[in-house]
Design a protein around this motif. Structure first.
Motif, PDB file in Angstrom:
ATOM      1  N   SER A 224       2.553   1.247  -3.421  1.00 27.93           N
ATOM      2  CA  SER A 224       1.464   2.520  -4.604  1.00 27.93           C
ATOM      3  C   SER A 224       0.990   3.343  -3.788  1.00 27.93           C
ATOM      4  CB  SER A 224      -0.001   1.284  -4.341  1.00 27.93           C
ATOM      5  OG  SER A 224      -0.991   1.885  -4.887  1.00 27.93           O
ATOM      6  N   THR A 225       0.889   4.046  -3.050  1.00 26.34           N
ATOM      7  CA  THR A 225       0.645   4.958  -3.069  1.00 26.34           C
ATOM      8  C   THR A 225       1.553   6.140  -3.024  1.00 26.34           C
ATOM      9  OG1 THR A 225      -0.612   4.820  -0.582  1.00 26.34           O
ATOM     10  CG2 THR A 225       0.036   7.011  -0.755  1.00 26.34           C
ATOM     11  N   SER A 226       2.591   6.308  -2.594  1.00 25.67           N
ATOM     12  CA  SER A 226       3.507   7.031  -3.383  1.00 25.67           C
ATOM     13  C   SER A 226       3.760   6.369  -5.007  1.00 25.67           C
ATOM     14  CB  SER A 226       5.320   5.990  -3.496  1.00 25.67           C
ATOM     15  OG  SER A 226       6.123   7.149  -2.988  1.00 25.67           O
TER      16      SER A 226
ATOM     17  N   THR B  12       0.988   6.611  -7.237  1.00 29.84           N
ATOM     18  CA  THR B  12      -0.678   7.356  -7.322  1.00 29.84           C
ATOM     19  C   THR B  12      -0.022   8.630  -7.126  1.00 29.84           C
ATOM     20  OG1 THR B  12      -1.798   5.607  -6.623  1.00 29.84           O
ATOM     21  CG2 THR B  12      -2.924   7.203  -6.915  1.00 29.84           C
ATOM     22  N   GLU B  13       0.890   8.864  -5.352  1.00 30.42           N
ATOM     23  CA  GLU B  13       1.252  10.806  -5.590  1.00 30.42           C
ATOM     24  C   GLU B  13       2.060  11.178  -6.717  1.00 30.42           C
ATOM     25  OE1 GLU B  13      -0.705  12.941  -3.077  1.00 30.42           O
ATOM     26  OE2 GLU B  13      -1.641  11.216  -3.313  1.00 30.42           O
TER      27      GLU B  13
ATOM     28  N   SER C 294       0.982  -0.860  -0.253  1.00 28.44           N
ATOM     29  CA  SER C 294       0.198  -0.105   0.001  1.00 28.44           C
ATOM     30  C   SER C 294       1.216   1.246   0.051  1.00 28.44           C
ATOM     31  CB  SER C 294      -1.267  -0.177   1.727  1.00 28.44           C
ATOM     32  OG  SER C 294      -0.204  -0.215   2.184  1.00 28.44           O
TER      33      SER C 294
END
Length: 302
Positions: A35-37, A39-40, A32
Motif C-alpha cells: 500500500s505504501t509503495s 501511495t508513494e 502495508s
C-alpha cells in the motif's frame, strides 16, 4: 528518477488483481508495504492511477496508459537480472492447445535454464489474460477481436470426429450429418476455440445435438470417448497417438468443414523479449513449408 522498480511492480500487480491485498500476497510483501509503495508512486507523480470501486482498484485512463510501459520496463529489468545471473529468462507463456505444449519441450531442451509458465486454458481466457498483461504470449485456435491484442496466423489445423473402436461408426469410418445427429457427444466447453470451430461447422445443418458432456480438457474428452460415453471432436494432432494405438478411431465427415487456424497473439504494446522472439522464430522454422499441424515433425526428446 522519482519511481522505483518495486513501485512499478506493485502497480502492475494491483492492476492485474484489482486489490492491494492480493497484490501483496502475490509479491510476498506485507499489505502495508504494498500500500505504501503504491501511495508513494501516486504521490511522487502527483497523479491518481486507479479508481476506487468498493474494495476494488480499477485502472483509470492514465493507469491504462502506464501499464504497458511499466510491464515493458519490468520485463527489461528481468532480462538484465537474468543476464547478470548467467540465465536465460523467458517470462510467462500461455498455452492454449496440445501443439504448443510439445513445442515448449523442444524450446526448453535448447534453453534448459529458461523459466516457462504454462497455462492450458480456453481461447476466451487466454485472450483476456494477454490483454490484461498477465501472459506474455498466447497460442489459440481461430481468431479474436480484442482491440488491444495483435494476432499472427501460424499454421492450419483440422478437427476430426472420433469414437471408440467398438462403436458402430468405427466400422464404417465415416458418417453423414443425420447419423451424427443421433449420437451422444462429448465436446469442449463454450468459450474454447475447438468448440467455436465445431459450432460454426454445424451451424447451417445442425439439428439439436445430444451433448452428453462438456469438458475443459482434451485428455478428459479422449478418456470419456474411450469409455464409450459418446463421440467427440477435437484436433487431429491431439489424437495422433491414440489413432496409431487404435484406442480411438477417426470418423470422416465429408459434409463438415472442420479446418481452423492456429494463431499467436500478444498485447499490441508488449515488449518482445529475446526469448519470446526466439520461441516464435523456432515455431516458424518448424512449420516452414508445412500446411497443417499434423504434418509437423517435432524434434526427438533426448
Amino acid at each position: 528518477m522519482r519511481f522505483t522498480l518495486r513501485q512499478l511492480e506493485v502497480f502492475a500487480a494491483v492492476a492485474r488483481l484489482e486489490s492491494v491485498t492480493r497484490a501483496a500476497e502475490f509479491l510476498a510483501l506485507s499489505q502495508s508495504a504494498a500500500s505504501t509503495s503504491l501511495t508513494e508512486l501516486e504521490r511522487q507523480s502527483d497523479c491518481q492511477l486507479f479508481d476506487r470501486v468498493g474494495k476494488r482498484l480499477r485502472l483509470n485512463a492514465l493507469g491504462r496508459q502506464l501499464l504497458p510501459q511499466a510491464m515493458a520496463l519490468l520485463n527489461q529489468a528481468r532480462e538484465i537480472e537474468d543476464l547478470l545471473d548467467g540465465k536465460e529468462g523467458f517470462g510467462s507463456l500461455a498455452v492454449g492447445n496440445y501443439l504448443a505444449t510439445l513445442l515448449i519441450g523442444a524450446f526448453m531442451q535448447r534453453h534448459p535454464q529458461s523459466r516457462v509458465r504454462l497455462h492450458v486454458q480456453n481461447t476466451v481466457h487466454i485472450v483476456q489474460q494477454v490483454a490484461n498483461h498477465e501472459l506474455d504470449l498466447g497460442l489459440i485456435e481461430g481468431c479474436c477481436q480484442h482491440p488491444d491484442v495483435e494476432l499472427q496466423p501460424w499454421v492450419e489445423d483440422e478437427l476430426v470426429v472420433f469414437c471408440a473402436p467398438q462403436h458402430p461408426l468405427a466400422q464404417r469410418g465415416r458418417a453423414s450429418l443425420d447419423e451424427l445427429a443421433g449420437e451422444a457427444w462429448i465436446l469442449r466447453e463454450q468459450g474454447s476455440g475447438t468448440r467455436l470451430t465445431f459450432d460454426q461447422a454445424m451451424r447451417h445443418h445442425r439439428p439439436a445435438l445430444n451433448i452428453r458432456l462438456e469438458l475443459e480438457h482434451t485428455e478428459a474428452i479422449k478418456r470419456a470417448v474411450e469409455s464409450s460415453l459418446g463421440i467427440g471432436c477435437i484436433s487431429r494432432l491431439a489424437l495422433r497417438d491414440a489413432f496409431r494405438r487404435g484406442s480411438l478411431v477417426p470418423v470422416e465427415t465429408p459434409e463438415l468443414d472442420l479446418k481452423r487456424q492456429f494463431c499467436f497473439l500478444w498485447h499490441k504494446q508488449k515488449l518482445h523479449t529475446a526469448a519470446m522472439r526466439e520461441f516464435l522464430e523456432q515455431c516458424r522454422a518448424l512449420t516452414a513449408g508445412v500446411q497443417r499441424s499434423d504434418e509437423i515433425v517435432l524434434p526427438p526428446i533426448a
